[in-house]
Structures are given as C-alpha cells and as structure tokens.
Design a protein around this motif. Sequence first.
Motif, short mmCIF file in Angstrom:
data_model
loop_
_atom_site.label_atom_id
_atom_site.label_comp_id
_atom_site.label_asym_id
_atom_site.label_seq_id
_atom_site.Cartn_x
_atom_site.Cartn_y
_atom_site.Cartn_z
N UNK A 190 13.64 -6.21 3.47
CA UNK A 190 14.50 -5.02 3.49
C UNK A 190 14.62 -4.39 2.12
N UNK A 191 14.38 -5.18 1.06
CA UNK A 191 14.56 -4.67 -0.29
C UNK A 191 13.24 -4.29 -0.94
N UNK A 192 12.15 -4.35 -0.18
CA UNK A 192 10.85 -3.96 -0.70
C UNK A 192 10.77 -2.44 -0.87
N UNK A 193 9.91 -2.01 -1.82
CA UNK A 193 9.75 -0.56 -2.05
C UNK A 193 9.18 0.14 -0.82
N UNK A 194 8.37 -0.60 -0.04
CA UNK A 194 7.86 -0.03 1.21
C UNK A 194 9.00 0.51 2.08
N UNK A 195 10.12 -0.17 2.03
CA UNK A 195 11.23 0.25 2.89
C UNK A 195 11.89 1.53 2.38
N UNK A 196 11.66 1.88 1.11
CA UNK A 196 12.14 3.18 0.62
C UNK A 196 11.45 4.31 1.41
N UNK A 197 10.15 4.12 1.65
CA UNK A 197 9.39 5.13 2.40
C UNK A 197 9.88 5.20 3.85
N UNK A 198 10.08 4.05 4.45
CA UNK A 198 10.57 4.01 5.84
C UNK A 198 11.97 4.63 5.91
N UNK A 199 12.78 4.33 4.90
CA UNK A 199 14.14 4.85 4.86
C UNK A 199 14.14 6.38 4.80
N UNK B 265 11.70 8.39 5.73
CA UNK B 265 11.17 8.92 6.99
C UNK B 265 12.24 8.88 8.08
N UNK B 266 13.01 7.80 8.11
CA UNK B 266 14.07 7.70 9.12
C UNK B 266 15.12 8.78 8.90
N UNK B 267 15.44 9.05 7.63
CA UNK B 267 16.42 10.10 7.33
C UNK B 267 15.89 11.46 7.77
N UNK B 268 14.56 11.62 7.76
CA UNK B 268 13.93 12.85 8.22
C UNK B 268 13.70 12.87 9.72
N UNK B 269 14.34 11.96 10.45
CA UNK B 269 14.32 11.89 11.92
C UNK B 269 12.98 11.42 12.50
N UNK B 270 12.12 10.82 11.66
CA UNK B 270 10.88 10.29 12.24
C UNK B 270 11.18 8.98 12.97
N UNK B 271 10.47 8.74 14.07
CA UNK B 271 10.74 7.52 14.85
C UNK B 271 10.36 6.25 14.10
N UNK B 272 11.22 5.27 14.15
CA UNK B 272 10.97 3.96 13.55
C UNK B 272 11.37 2.90 14.57
N UNK B 273 10.46 1.94 14.80
CA UNK B 273 10.75 0.85 15.72
C UNK B 273 10.56 -0.48 14.98
N UNK B 274 11.53 -1.36 15.07
CA UNK B 274 11.40 -2.71 14.54
C UNK B 274 11.39 -3.68 15.71
N UNK B 275 10.35 -4.52 15.76
CA UNK B 275 10.23 -5.49 16.84
C UNK B 275 10.45 -6.89 16.27
N UNK C 274 0.86 -1.20 0.00
CA UNK C 274 0.00 0.00 0.00
C UNK C 274 0.89 1.25 0.00
N UNK C 275 1.62 1.40 -1.08
CA UNK C 275 2.63 2.45 -1.11
C UNK C 275 2.00 3.84 -1.19
N UNK C 276 1.04 4.02 -2.09
CA UNK C 276 0.46 5.35 -2.23
C UNK C 276 -0.36 5.73 -1.00
N UNK C 277 -1.04 4.73 -0.43
CA UNK C 277 -1.82 5.00 0.79
C UNK C 277 -0.90 5.47 1.92
N UNK C 278 0.24 4.82 2.02
CA UNK C 278 1.17 5.18 3.10
C UNK C 278 1.77 6.57 2.85
#
Lengths: 277, 173
Positions: free
Chosen positions: A70-79, A81-91, A39-43
């Motif tokens: 880790x190689x999914x396009x979804x992770x481009x968005x997370x990446x 956001x992380x570069x923009x200092x948004x909090x990311x938690x992996x459990x 759900x890339x556009x939704x995210x």
Amino acid sequence: MSTLPLVAVIQFPGSNCEYETARVVREAGMNGLVFRWNQLSELRDADPDAFVLPGGFSFQDRVRAGAVAAKEMMMDIVFSAAAGKRPVLGICNGAQVLVESGLVPGWEAGRVEAALAANHIAGRSGYLSRWVFLHARETAVLKSPWLGKLGTSPIPVPIAHAEGRFVFWEEDLSRTLPVEALVYCDENGVERPEYPTNPNGSVHNLAAVMNTDGNVMAMMPHPERAFRLWQLPPWIPGEWGDRIRMSISAGTLADAPGPGALFFQGLADHFGGGRHE
Amino acid sequence: MSETSILVGLKAPDPAAMTALSTLMRISPETAPLHLSRYDHWRFTGPGAVREFVSELVSHYTDIVNPNKQTWSFFEGETDPILTDPGMTWAAVLVTDRVDSISENWTGILGRRHRGVESVGYSVLWRLGFSRSVSLEDARDRTMTMAVTTHRDRGLLANPVSQLIELLGTSKT
C-alpha cells in the motif's frame, strides 16, 4: 497500438494470479497487460483505463497483508487514477492492498478506515479455500463499473484466504450500506451471519467493499477462477449448477462463460469498446 | 495467579523487520528508527504459569518455539534487557489482534492439557531503536506515529481498526 481499453494488472513481489487475471481481461475483449510494481514510467506512459490488483501475496505479507504494498510508489499512480474515477479492482491480496491504502471505503481518501482481519467465526478460524455464493447490493450494481452485468442474483465464486474478514470502526458500522458491494449469501440469495454462508465472520456478510464513487472495489473472492463454466465444480447448487448440467448435455461446456466473466464483461461494457478520451 | 511472558525471535535476521524498517525509512525518513526488531510475544496466565512450567511448555510445543530457527527468552516488560541495551534510545509496542484466534486456540489447547494455564495471549512486539540524541518523549511519539496506521503514508506496524497497540515504554542508557 491497441484501441481496446487497457487494463493494467499490477504484479507485486509475491502476486500469483496476475497472468490468469490478464488473460480473462483479454478474453472479455479488453487489453490486459501485467506491470511490475517498479515499472513506474512504463505504467505512466501506458496510461491505463483501469487497474486490477490481483491475488496472491505482496512482499510475503510481511508486517500485515497488503500493508507494505500500500505504501509503494506504484500505488501513487493507482491512487491518482482512482481519484480520476478510473475503475480499480483489488482481488484478495489486491483487496487487502486497497484497504491498507485507504482507497476503500474511502470516506476520506487515503485514510485507513477498515481492515481485512484474520478469519474468525464461531467454530472456524484460519485459512479457507472453498466455493461461496455472493450477490451484489442494488446500489452497487448501479454505481460500480465491475458490477453492471451482475444483477443481484447469487453467483458462486471461490475464496482462498486467511485474512478476509472486513471490519470497521464501531461508529462507522451504521454508514457502510452505500459502500457495500458484494455480500455472502446462500444459493437462494439469503444472507446469514453464520458459517458456512458467511465463511469468515465479515461484518454485514461483506465479500466486497467499494469506495463512495463506486469506481474502486476490494473483493476477497476470485472471479478470475470462475471465468469459465467448466471451472465450477459439478455439485454447485442453484441456477449455475443447472447451467453446468445443460452445457454438458449440449456439449458447450468448453466455451460457456462462468459467473466470474460477468465482472470483466461488465467493465468492457462500461468502456463501450474503446479507450478513455 | 501467575503470569509469565516470553519473546520469541528468529535466529536469522527477521525479514519482516527488515522490510518494515526499509518501508519506514522511505515513508518517514526524518523520524524512522535506526533499528527495528520483531518478536512473537506470548503471555501465559494461570496459577501454574510460573517460569519453570512455561520453560517446559516451550520445550514441548515447537509451534510456539521452533528450536531449529528460533530463540526465546523470558520478557520482563519495561525493564527487560532488550529495552535497556546501551547506546540507543529504545521503545517498544505490542500489537494484538482485537479478535485473536491464535490466543483462543492456544488457550483451548493448553487449558485442556495443563490445569495451571488458564489463558494464553499472543501479540507481536516491535522494538525500535533511535539515536541516543532522541529524547524519551520524542521516541515515544515517533514510535506511536510509526505504529498506528492512520493513512496510506502514515503508520505501518498496526492497523488500529483491527488491532490494539500498546506502548510498552522507553529507555535511554
């Protein structure tokens, strides 16, 4: 439209903790929504304030836990956001995805500098499912948006994994302290490199590693499974065991927060109750 | 001292190999292989680790080869028939955990029960098939690039922080 901070919980094929994770996010006073990995556009349209990669599996852990996700396009968005200092938690499996993404320890963002290898400690290997104690490093409490309410006291949290042993290149072992977030310890806060205090052989007793900015954290224990005090077993020693017994006596066990709530309440405090600008 | 290696593969198409191939085609469309297979690689070492004895072991321990869903064959290394199939340029990498409890556990189990086996080594063998127009040297380079995960968008089959990667060889027929 909600004005609460939006926390996106990312569901990969095989995730199995996404709904309880979104639920504890909401119970901590934020807006927790589950987004599928495609759900890339939704995210992008939702523009979340924070991200959680939940536990379970991803792509059946084919090749290696977290390696394909880790190689999914979804992770481009997370990446981004992380570069923009948004909090990311992996459990748990989410932590494996963050490590395979090169988001933690992130000395060079995007470069894979660590691994979550198969559990291996003297006399033990294979899958582990048990309660452990951990405490936060002082520097991590100051830097991480997830750890602001945790302090450095030991807390009990469950683990359930076969590949949770943090390892680094030999030459990096001397520079991990600034990215060490949570370490395994006993109920008194004493760290030991032996089983059962260190359950999986992780270097420096690491249960969680963050990036150098502190906004991304990969943790193997499951805080969402210790969100309510009643989720803790009654035999837990130390301060949290005392809290269970007192809550039972006072008849307040049903609503009492557990140690896992501290992670999500800390994030809610970090946002101050509203969305990012 | 004898050493015998075997490869164990699924009878059905291997889902891990299929997922790995589609991921490589997405992240490295120019250099991805046309074919990718995955095998469990077992290496038995010891004075009694000869083919006949390994055959007996394999037929006895269904945790090594489950005959309901897996097939196996002896592995000859770089000259093995799977690396000399006609029509393609082949390369293979062996991926082994630096700290490997599977090998330790099987060394313990077989060492206690069978005097002839002193050590067992478990790895994963990935076999990559490229177009015949790809040179042997290029196949080697591509294989290592796709095996060694250095960055989020580079490499997949092994994480060198926790795993050893050995290029087994290439062939063109």
